[in-house]
Structure formats: structure tokens, C-alpha cells
Design a protein around this motif. Structure first.
Motif, mmCIF file in Angstrom:
data_model
loop_
_atom_site.group_PDB
_atom_site.id
_atom_site.type_symbol
_atom_site.label_atom_id
_atom_site.label_comp_id
_atom_site.label_asym_id
_atom_site.label_seq_id
_atom_site.Cartn_x
_atom_site.Cartn_y
_atom_site.Cartn_z
ATOM 1 N N GLY A 1 0.770 -1.280 -0.072
ATOM 2 C CA GLY A 1 -0.018 0.014 -0.089
ATOM 3 C C GLY A 1 0.799 1.265 -0.208
ATOM 4 N N GLN A 2 1.792 1.348 0.572
ATOM 5 C CA GLN A 2 2.854 2.524 0.783
ATOM 6 C C GLN A 2 3.489 2.496 -0.631
ATOM 7 N N LEU A 3 4.010 1.439 -1.351
ATOM 8 C CA LEU A 3 4.443 1.516 -2.700
ATOM 9 C C LEU A 3 3.446 2.005 -3.885
ATOM 10 N N VAL A 4 2.130 1.457 -3.541
ATOM 11 C CA VAL A 4 1.304 2.096 -4.363
ATOM 12 C C VAL A 4 0.943 3.487 -4.224
ATOM 13 N N ALA A 5 0.934 4.150 -3.045
ATOM 14 C CA ALA A 5 0.954 5.489 -2.683
ATOM 15 C C ALA A 5 2.053 6.379 -3.362
ATOM 16 N N GLN A 6 3.455 5.752 -3.202
ATOM 17 C CA GLN A 6 4.509 6.382 -3.833
ATOM 18 C C GLN A 6 4.164 6.536 -5.507
ATOM 19 N N LEU A 7 3.700 5.247 -6.164
ATOM 20 C CA LEU A 7 3.521 5.464 -7.637
ATOM 21 C C LEU A 7 2.539 6.325 -7.961
ATOM 22 N N LEU A 8 1.673 6.579 -6.999
ATOM 23 C CA LEU A 8 0.471 7.802 -7.591
ATOM 24 C C LEU A 8 1.380 8.938 -7.845
ATOM 25 N N ALA A 9 2.584 9.286 -7.179
ATOM 26 C CA ALA A 9 3.389 10.614 -7.005
ATOM 27 C C ALA A 9 4.487 10.445 -8.145
ATOM 28 N N CYS A 10 4.478 9.442 -8.850
ATOM 29 C CA CYS A 10 5.579 9.224 -9.935
ATOM 30 C C CYS A 10 5.648 10.373 -10.894
ATOM 31 N N ASP A 11 6.795 10.728 -11.269
ATOM 32 C CA ASP A 11 6.712 11.707 -12.466
ATOM 33 C C ASP A 11 7.087 10.624 -13.796
ATOM 34 N N TRP A 12 6.072 10.102 -14.197
ATOM 35 C CA TRP A 12 6.589 8.718 -15.141
ATOM 36 C C TRP A 12 7.056 9.372 -16.412
ATOM 37 N N HIS A 13 6.838 10.508 -16.930
ATOM 38 C CA HIS A 13 7.696 11.134 -18.211
ATOM 39 C C HIS A 13 8.890 11.453 -17.848
ATOM 40 N N ALA A 14 9.384 11.896 -16.636
ATOM 41 C CA ALA A 14 10.797 12.323 -16.013
ATOM 42 C C ALA A 14 11.786 10.961 -16.117
ATOM 43 N N TYR A 15 10.902 9.715 -15.774
ATOM 44 C CA TYR A 15 11.617 8.359 -15.719
ATOM 45 C C TYR A 15 11.782 8.085 -16.931
ATOM 46 N N ALA A 16 11.109 8.165 -17.845
ATOM 47 C CA ALA A 16 11.366 7.705 -19.363
ATOM 48 C C ALA A 16 10.307 8.405 -20.213
ATOM 49 N N ALA A 17 10.846 9.068 -21.284
ATOM 50 C CA ALA A 17 10.262 9.817 -22.184
ATOM 51 C C ALA A 17 9.123 9.334 -22.872
ATOM 52 N N LEU B 1 6.839 7.269 -21.576
ATOM 53 C CA LEU B 1 5.468 7.043 -20.724
ATOM 54 C C LEU B 1 4.805 8.309 -20.595
ATOM 55 N N PRO B 2 3.540 8.284 -20.679
ATOM 56 C CA PRO B 2 2.469 9.112 -20.263
ATOM 57 C C PRO B 2 2.646 9.832 -18.928
ATOM 58 N N PRO B 3 2.514 10.971 -18.843
ATOM 59 C CA PRO B 3 2.473 11.628 -17.524
ATOM 60 C C PRO B 3 1.402 11.139 -16.584
ATOM 61 N N HIS B 4 0.344 10.738 -17.150
ATOM 62 C CA HIS B 4 -0.770 10.305 -16.274
ATOM 63 C C HIS B 4 -1.021 8.666 -16.403
ATOM 64 N N LEU B 5 0.252 8.122 -16.255
ATOM 65 C CA LEU B 5 0.089 6.533 -16.567
ATOM 66 C C LEU B 5 -0.706 5.780 -15.646
ATOM 67 N N VAL B 6 -0.749 6.320 -14.258
ATOM 68 C CA VAL B 6 -1.429 5.710 -13.131
ATOM 69 C C VAL B 6 -2.621 6.887 -12.574
ATOM 70 N N THR B 7 -3.751 6.708 -12.390
ATOM 71 C CA THR B 7 -4.604 7.544 -12.177
ATOM 72 C C THR B 7 -5.434 6.939 -10.896
ATOM 73 N N LYS B 8 -5.633 5.603 -10.853
ATOM 74 C CA LYS B 8 -6.207 5.000 -10.041
ATOM 75 C C LYS B 8 -5.609 4.121 -9.313
ATOM 76 N N ALA B 9 -6.007 3.846 -7.766
ATOM 77 C CA ALA B 9 -5.123 3.197 -6.984
ATOM 78 C C ALA B 9 -5.965 2.758 -5.760
ATOM 79 N N LEU B 10 -5.640 1.524 -5.261
ATOM 80 C CA LEU B 10 -6.321 1.188 -3.779
ATOM 81 C C LEU B 10 -5.293 0.767 -2.940
ATOM 82 N N SER B 11 -4.936 1.458 -1.930
ATOM 83 C CA SER B 11 -3.970 1.075 -0.772
ATOM 84 C C SER B 11 -4.483 0.454 0.312
#
Length: 214
Positions: free
Chosen positions: A149-165, A167-177
Motif C-alpha cells: 500500500g505504501q508503494l502504491v501511494a508512492q507510485l501515484l506521485a511518480c513523474d513517469w515522463h521524467a523516468y522515461a520519455a 511514458l505518459p505523464p498520467h500513466l496511473v490515476t487509480k489506486a487502492l492502498s
């Protein structure tokens, strides 16, 4: 940091002491998961990277272009395995969703920050590859329990486009922790956990979703 005693932190966070029959629960998870792998179509131990424990299992839905659930297991970042959690798949595959269950390396061989980046790598792999298994990369939902659940919450804040060009910036918008750990200073103060997690003050703050900027 709180002025609570070490014994108080153990009484709050030592779940194995709080649940004396935890071994029976783990055994049930393992057996139900083995039964799931035997009865459902699945592809096991797919590499999402070349680091330690960087593999995942896929349980596909019957229909193509299905939404995707990525379930991240718990275990205080130091125990358990994706093979113990296959049992979560049938509920979602029966409703038409693909289920992906990843592994990650465990503390103390790695840090919580290392595990977070492994999960970034994993979700990026899912976005790039799940179409080959019939999943829809535009409909990824993250789920996780406890440390997951902590990892899911961290991933909601990921800057996907900064990680890899790519990837879409809003790769993940839904999560259940589920029972996630959102501030790690308390975990750092818990004797039951501190030696294996080896959290520094900086590491605890960096990995506390509760303290992230809005």
C-alpha cells in the motif's frame, strides 16, 4: 519523532505478535495461491528487469483489451513473495480484468527506495507490454497491501515522463492502498523492524507519502 517507547512501537507494528495464528494465515495464502495457479490460465516469472526478484506473474481475463490490476504484496518490505498472493487474481479475472502480481527485492539486501524504483520499473514494463497479453495499458489500476500500500501511494506521485520519455505523464490515476504505511518514522522507531529495514531519517521521510507536497 514521537516520545513513545520502543515497546509501544512494537505493540503497534509487530503484526506477527499481534496475530498469534499468522502462520496459519500464511499457509492458507500459499495453498490457495497454488490452487489458483493450477486452475487459472497464467504466465509466471516474466522478467520486468534484470535486477534481483524483478519478475511478475500475469493472470489474464478471458476477453481482450481488458483493464489491468497490478497488485503489490506486503510483508514490511522484507518478507513474502508474489507466489503467496496469486489468490487475489480470481476475483478480478472473473470480472474481466487482467491481474499482474510482481515481485521485488527484499530488505535488508536493498532499501525501501530501491524497492520503490523497482515498482516504477515494473509498472513501466506493464504499460509497454501488457497489450501483448490482451491488456489495455490505458486502464491500469494499482492495488497494494501494507508495504504494498505504501508503494502504491508512492507510485501515484511518480513523474513517469521524467523516468522515461515514452511514458505518459498520467500513466496511473487509480489506486487502492489497503492498510498502507504512509509515514515511516514510526516504522524506523520499531525494534521489530529497524535492523532489517535500516531506515535513515532521510530515507524515512523520502518514503512517507503523508509528507509529500500536494
Amino acid at each position: 519523532m514521537s516520545t513513545q517507547t520502543a515497546a509501544w512501537y512494537d505493540s503497534m507494528y509487530n503484526n506477527r505478535a499481534l496475530v498469534p495464528d499468522h502462520a496459519a494465515h500464511f499457509a492458507n495464502w500459499a495453498q490457495t495461491s497454488a490452487d489458483t495457479r493450477a486452475s487459472l490460465k497464467c504466465t509466471l516469472d516474466i522478467a520486468y528487469g534484470d535486477g534481483p526478484n524483478e519478475t511478475l506473474d500475469i493472470f489474464p481475463a478471458k476477453q481482450a483489451n481488458a483493464p489491468v490490476v497490478v497488485f503489490i504484496h506486503g510483508g514490511y518490505w522484507r518478507s513474502l513473495d508474489k507466489a503467496d498472493h496469486s489468490f487475489v487474481a480470481p476475483t478480478f479475472t472473473a470480472q474481466g480484468a487482467h491481474v499482474v502480481i510482481p515481485n521485488y527485492a527484499l530488505c535488508p539486501a536493498v532499501t525501501v527506495s530501491d524497492i520503490t524504483l523497482q515498482m516504477v520499473k515494473c509498472v513501466a514494463w506493464v504499460w509497454r507490454n501488457i497489450h501483448r497479453f490482451g491488456g489495455d495499458p490505458s486502464r491500469i489500476t494499482l492495488m497494494g497491501h501494507s508495504a504494498g500500500g505504501q508503494l502504491v501511494a508512492q507510485l501515484l506521485a511518480c513523474d513517469w515522463h521524467a523516468y522515461a520519455a515514452d511514458l505518459p505523464p498520467h500513466l496511473v490515476t487509480k489506486a487502492l492502498s489497503i492498510s498502507g504505511l504512509y509515514e515511516l518514522e514510526s516504522v524506523r522507531a520499531t525494534p521489530y523492524l529497524k535492523d532489517s529495514l535500516r531506515l535513515t531519517e532521510q530515507e524515512a521521510v523520502r518514503n512517507s507519502p503523508a509528507w509529500m507536497p500536494a
